[in-house]
Design an enzyme around this catalytic site. Structure first.
Site, PDB file in Angstrom:
ATOM      1  N   SER A 157       1.254  -1.653  -1.031  1.00  0.00           N
ATOM      2  CA  SER A 157       0.389  -0.936  -0.094  1.00  0.00           C
ATOM      3  C   SER A 157       0.990  -0.967   1.310  1.00  0.00           C
ATOM      4  O   SER A 157       1.535  -1.986   1.727  1.00  0.00           O
ATOM      5  CB  SER A 157      -0.975  -1.601  -0.056  1.00  0.00           C
TER       6      SER A 157
ATOM      7  N   GLY B 198     -11.273  -0.868  -1.845  1.00  0.00           N
ATOM      8  CA  GLY B 198     -10.351  -1.566  -2.747  1.00  0.00           C
ATOM      9  C   GLY B 198     -11.036  -2.698  -3.495  1.00  0.00           C
ATOM     10  O   GLY B 198     -10.550  -3.166  -4.527  1.00  0.00           O
TER      11      GLY B 198
ATOM     12  N   CYS C 226       3.576   0.678   2.488  1.00  0.00           N
ATOM     13  CA  CYS C 226       5.039   0.652   2.525  1.00  0.00           C
ATOM     14  C   CYS C 226       5.625   2.045   2.301  1.00  0.00           C
ATOM     15  O   CYS C 226       6.726   2.188   1.760  1.00  0.00           O
ATOM     16  CB  CYS C 226       5.585  -0.321   1.494  1.00  0.00           C
TER      17      CYS C 226
HETATM   18  C1  SPV Z   1      -3.726  -0.262  -2.008  1.00  0.00           C
HETATM   19  O1  SPV Z   1      -3.964  -1.195  -1.237  1.00  0.00           O
HETATM   20  O2  SPV Z   1      -2.801  -0.286  -2.820  1.00  0.00           O
HETATM   21  C2  SPV Z   1      -4.542   0.940  -1.946  1.00  0.00           C
HETATM   22  C3  SPV Z   1      -5.798   0.882  -1.245  1.00  0.00           C
HETATM   23  O3  SPV Z   1      -4.203   1.907  -2.559  1.00  0.00           O
HETATM   24  S1  SPV Z   1      -6.914  -0.126  -2.087  1.00  0.00           S
HETATM   25  O4  SPV Z   1      -7.960   0.733  -2.619  1.00  0.00           O
HETATM   26  O5  SPV Z   1      -7.423  -1.049  -1.132  1.00  0.00           O
HETATM   27  O6  SPV Z   1      -6.248  -0.795  -3.169  1.00  0.00           O
HETATM   28 MN    MN Z   2      -2.670   1.372  -4.049  1.00  0.00          MN
END
Ligand code: SPV
Ligand code: MN
Length: 630
Positions: free
Chosen positions: A278, A229, A280
């Site tokens: 995220s 992320g 949820c």
């Molecule tokens: C999120 O956290 O919304 C994700 C994973 O989809 S990340 O790549 O960490 O953003």
């Molecule tokens: Mn995401």
């Protein structure tokens, strides 16, 4: 600039091969050469390798992610495990900043920094950050090949894990870059994990982690991190650049899944998008049994000739939360995670080449290797916290096409027509499981006023109620007012505007237990689909339309084989006036701090407030049963 000369010198110094130089020049794009030169000079890698779309090049990345130990093989063929550092297990919101030129408006909701200062800071950190390492140059597409939606993306990274993940998650773009005909119309991402420590190698200087978004140059500079992320250019970093682009043009970039809904007994597929913060229930909604998945995280939407908004998934894979994926609740993903295919696990416990995660439905060994290192049950970290056997934000990275429910429309350059949108949060006490908005603007209001309790997908405290407009606030790079106005205009231009629904899977009863089962979300989704086709009536309440008991009862029986009791319906769909009024107060407080929130937003807020107050007076109660409203 004479790039021929500059690259001859690199070849002479053994930095890059003639063959790889030829690959770069074959793109006939000076902007690519300029970027490569600038950042190779700054980051000072030992070696530069250009990866085209060819099988051999992609295989090179896959093999080297094992050879340099960023990944290790597991027992099942094609499965590997990657670890991020113990303090690098989630998105770092504090150090993710939008660089804003002097004199430009700085939204209080967005983590901004003066552009000049930010560039100086990150360039200083990036100076020599790839020393001794190999820099990969990669080309990808955000969106299907040959599509009006698609944006090219250039990635420089010194992490084979990052490059390998991007192979699973994005479409190749080397050939598409040739079609750019020298244009600078692409995004670019410079990533370095920085100095590494230990085996497996993890970022040493997480205190110098930076993720800086430079809208002016359509680029993101990210250093001293590995967690996807933070590190993968095409994921949340590109999301931010694309939000900027969409809001200055006439389309939408959203934190949306795309789902094809197939109600039982009806021979049809109806496409929906949905935004949830995220952790949820977003991926599990996109993966509902019996339905079709097009995407689980990010979508581009454009108004289309047929009068609908069309959406494409900018990705072709899933970087999903693995916690609670088990054979019973997520049979399709579980099957994919336990059979041979190319896939990367991250931050789970491994023992004897087998991965173990939280909530997988089988017992885990009491020792092994995990995101902390060598681990035994009960072990504590430096801060005295017990280390769980796997991290709650541990993930899997997989090709969507490996899932039996993947919709072939994933690769359709025209995308899919969107009939409805879901917005959801993690809310234990206020919103019912599903409501439908009264109209498009009210739908924007519902999305904009999503509240959710924080989760382990971002660093920091878990369980704090926060505003989460369109589940997109973490990624917003334009003022919220502008963003909401863009939504309003977008919908009003459409001949067939999507219906908007707000869901809440996390409502709790007095005893603190969830009021709904994990699969109940399927019923809310199928009900919403029926609403887009005129199959069901609904009850109008001050906050939107809610389902009628008889329709839900019949759907629970048909889709889940479950008896849905009227008393459960009443508890779940009771309109909690006092809680809703409190929420409106919180929303008002927050939105007051932002510039130029559109008029319709304030009008809807006042309207809801006065209707809730009226209902309270009329009924003489703080909450009212849906039966009384029918
Ligand atoms: C999120 O956290 O919304 C994700 C994973 O989809 S990340 O790549 O960490 O953003
Ligand atoms: Mn995401």
């Amino acid at each position: 600039m004479n790039y021929k000369e500059a690259f001859s010198e690199y070849i002479g110094n053994g930095l890059i091969s003639q063959k790889d130089t030829d690959k770069l020049f074959a793109l006939r794009n000076e902007h690519v050469l300029e970027i490569v030169k600038k950042f190779v000079d700054l980051c000072k890698p030992r070696k530069v390798t250009v990866i085209s779309d060819s099988k051999e090049d992609i295989e090179y990345v896959r093999q080297h992610s094992i050879l340099n130990r960023e990944e290790s093989k597991l027992q099942i063929a094609g499965h590997t495990i990657h670890y991020d550092g113990y303090y690098d297990q989630a998105r770092d919101k504090n150090n993710t900043k939008v660089l804003v030129p002097k004199g430009e408006y700085k939204s209080p909701w967005i983590n901004t920094m003066d552009r000049e200062e930010g560039l100086k800071d990150v360039f200083d950190i990036m100076d020599g950050c790839m020393e001794g390492k190999e820099c990969l140059i990669r080309f990808f597409c955000l969106g299907p090949i040959n599509s009006k939606f698609t944006i090219g993306a250039l990635q420089l990274t010194d992490s084979f894990y990052v490059a390998h993940s991007e192979d699973l998650l994005y479409r190749t773009g080397y050939e598409e870059f040739k079609e750019l005909n020298g244009s600078p119309d692409f995004f670019y991402f410079i990533h370095s994990a920085g100095a590494l420590t230990g085996t497996p190698p993890v970022t040493k200087n997480v205190d110098k982690r930076r993720i800086y978004i430079d809208l002016q140059k359509k680029r993101v500079l990210t250093v001293n991190n590995q967690y996807a992320g933070n590190s993968l250019g095409l994921k949340k970093l590109a999301l931010r650049l694309a939000i900027h682009k969409a809001n200055n043009e006439d389309w939408l970039t959203e934190h949306y899944f795309i789902l094809g809904v197939r109600p039982k007994g009806k021979n049809r597929v109806t496409y929906f998008t949905g935004a949830f913060p995220s952790a949820c229930g977003k991926t599990s909604t996109a993966m509902l049994p019996g339905q079709l998945i097009v995407g689980d995280d990010i979508a581009f939407l454009r108004s289309w000739e047929d009068g609908f908004a069309h959406a494409v998934n900018i990705e072709k894979g899933i970087f999903g939360i693995i916690k609670d994926v088990n054979a019973k609740d997520d049979p399709v993903i579980y099957e994919a995670l336990t059979t041979p295919r190319e896939l990367i696990f991250s931050n789970v416990l491994v023992k004897d080449g087998k991965p173990y995660w939280i909530g997988m439905g089988i017992d885990h060994p009491k020792n092994g290797f995990n995101h902390y290192g060598n681990w035994v049950e009960g072990m504590k970290d430096e801060d005295g916290n017990v280390i769980s056997h796997a991290h709650p934000n541990a993930r899997y990275t997989i090709n969507l096409s490996d899932l039996s429910n993947c919709d072939p429309k994933l690769e359709d350059p025209n995308g899919v027509p969107i009939h409805g949108i879901f917005y959801g949060g993690r809310d234990s006490d206020t919103m019912p499981p599903i409501i439908q908005s009264l109209n498009w603007e009210h739908g924007i209001f519902l999305g904009a006023t999503i509240e959710s309790e924080t989760t382990s997908a971002t660093l920091g405290t878990v369980g704090v109620r926060t505003a989460s407009p369109m589940a997109n606030l973490d990624f917003l790079v334009v003022p919220l007012g502008k963003y909401l106005k863009n939504h309003q205009k977008f919908g009003n231009r459409l001949k067939y505007c999507p219906l908007v629904f707000a869901t809440n899977y996390f409502l709790k009863g007095k005893d603190g237990k969830y009021l709904n089962g994990i699969l109940d979300k399927k019923i809310w989704v199928i009900w919403a689909e029926g609403r887009t086709k005129g199959d069901f009536d609904a009850i109008k309440t001050p906050i939107g339309y809610i389902p009628k008991y008889d329709d839900l009862k019949q759907l629970f029986k048909l889709e889940l084989g479950k008896d849905y009791l009227q008393e459960d319906y009443i508890e779940q769909f009771t309109i909690r006036m006092d809680f809703l009024l409190d929420k409106l107060n919180r929303v008002e407080e927050m939105y007051k701090t932002e510039m130029e929130i559109p008029k319709f937003f304030w009008e809807i807020l006042q309207d809801q407030r006065s209707k809730l107050i009226d209902l309270k007076k009329q009924s003489g109660k703080e909450k009212i049963s849906p039966m009384e409203l029918n």
